[in-house]
Write a protein that holds these residues in place. Sequence first.
Motif, short mmCIF file in Angstrom:
data_model
loop_
_atom_site.label_atom_id
_atom_site.label_comp_id
_atom_site.label_asym_id
_atom_site.label_seq_id
_atom_site.Cartn_x
_atom_site.Cartn_y
_atom_site.Cartn_z
N TYR A 191 -2.09 4.79 -3.69
CA TYR A 191 -0.81 5.25 -4.31
C TYR A 191 0.10 3.95 -4.17
CZ TYR A 191 -2.61 10.11 -4.56
OH TYR A 191 -3.39 11.00 -4.60
N ALA A 192 0.74 3.97 -5.33
CA ALA A 192 1.77 3.04 -5.38
C ALA A 192 2.93 3.58 -4.61
CB ALA A 192 2.10 2.55 -6.93
N ALA A 214 -3.62 2.25 -9.36
CA ALA A 214 -2.77 3.38 -8.52
C ALA A 214 -3.32 4.76 -9.03
CB ALA A 214 -1.27 3.33 -8.81
N ARG A 215 -3.53 5.59 -7.83
CA ARG A 215 -3.96 6.78 -8.34
C ARG A 215 -2.57 7.59 -8.67
NH1 ARG A 215 -7.11 9.13 -3.13
NH2 ARG A 215 -7.40 10.84 -4.54
N ARG A 267 0.85 -8.11 -4.08
CA ARG A 267 0.91 -6.56 -4.35
C ARG A 267 2.43 -5.87 -4.21
NH1 ARG A 267 -3.06 -4.45 -0.07
NH2 ARG A 267 -2.15 -2.76 -1.02
N LEU A 327 1.99 7.82 -7.87
CA LEU A 327 3.18 7.23 -7.44
C LEU A 327 3.75 8.09 -6.44
CD1 LEU A 327 5.49 5.10 -7.57
CD2 LEU A 327 6.70 6.51 -9.25
N LEU A 339 -0.30 3.64 0.46
CA LEU A 339 -1.00 2.58 -0.01
C LEU A 339 -2.52 2.67 0.52
CD1 LEU A 339 1.49 -0.33 0.47
CD2 LEU A 339 0.80 0.59 -1.91
N ILE A 355 4.46 3.62 -13.18
CA ILE A 355 2.98 4.01 -12.65
C ILE A 355 2.90 5.34 -13.24
CG2 ILE A 355 2.13 4.63 -10.74
CD1 ILE A 355 2.59 1.65 -10.79
N LEU A 376 2.22 -2.10 -4.50
CA LEU A 376 0.94 -1.69 -5.16
C LEU A 376 -0.23 -1.71 -4.50
CD1 LEU A 376 1.82 -4.01 -8.25
CD2 LEU A 376 2.15 -1.74 -8.12
N PRO A 377 -1.32 -0.79 -4.63
CA PRO A 377 -2.57 -0.68 -4.02
C PRO A 377 -3.50 -1.71 -4.44
CG PRO A 377 -2.54 0.92 -5.69
CD PRO A 377 -0.89 0.60 -5.58
#
Length: 276
Positions: free
Chosen positions: A101-102, A69-70, A45, A72, A97, A134, A64-65
Amino acid sequence: MSASRITDWDKAYSNTIYIPEGPDYPAKWEVAASAFRDEMRDAGRLREDISYGPHTRNRYDLFLPKAGARGLVVFVHGGFWMAFDKSAWSHLAAGPLAHGYAVAVPSYILTPEARVSDITRQIGAAIAAAAREIDGPLYIAGHSAGGHLVSRMTTATSPLQPDLAARLRKTVSISGLHDLRPLLNTEMNETLRLDIAEAHAESVALLEPLDGIDITCWVGADERPEFLRQNRLLENLWSSFNIEISSVEEAGRHHFDVIEGLADPDHRLVRTLLGV
């Protein structure tokens, strides 16, 4: 009663000597950040050293989650524009995270190789590069000099292009420096090389905000008086614009531990940044 006139500006902006075990913090950050990077690397990740420019310091890490990702989050480190890189702050990605979120953490060319105005443009480029990776809403946070840099992104002279600025949902300036003119009186200006024209052009408090932004200025209640003043300053000067602005003085926190809330998904700092 009026405030006392400051005669020693170096002392006013010094942090380490006024914090218990202050010199030990950079090593602690490095250990925590390295362990977190190892964990994220093992989990597949972490994307490391992504280029956003030609210089070796024009690089960012992208965390990265677990699922898609929802949006950034970008975190910009401090160090008075003269110290540190992305490697000391990786663990601060943990809070965002956990919410899906990234998180991008960039390095940038430091002074005196770069001027503060150059660094502003670098951060704009770093955010733009990460945002191409993202999709979705954008949230930015920074600490100390990084607080200046993220709040600078929200001004009418921001280096962010309008389509990217339109994705910006929240900015949190943590212990941010919003008026750079006092730094002209410090010894570190031998490295920063600020002059009065650049100090004016780069002082967020002297600029107009982008319409409709949402920004919170966050500081530890135990910080140096100048950082408390700088934190209150932006809300004072920007409160008449068509924006959402607030300030927080977090009890029991100083300049070096005020950022720790970013690593805790349930901390008020993370929840303020993400609006959860």
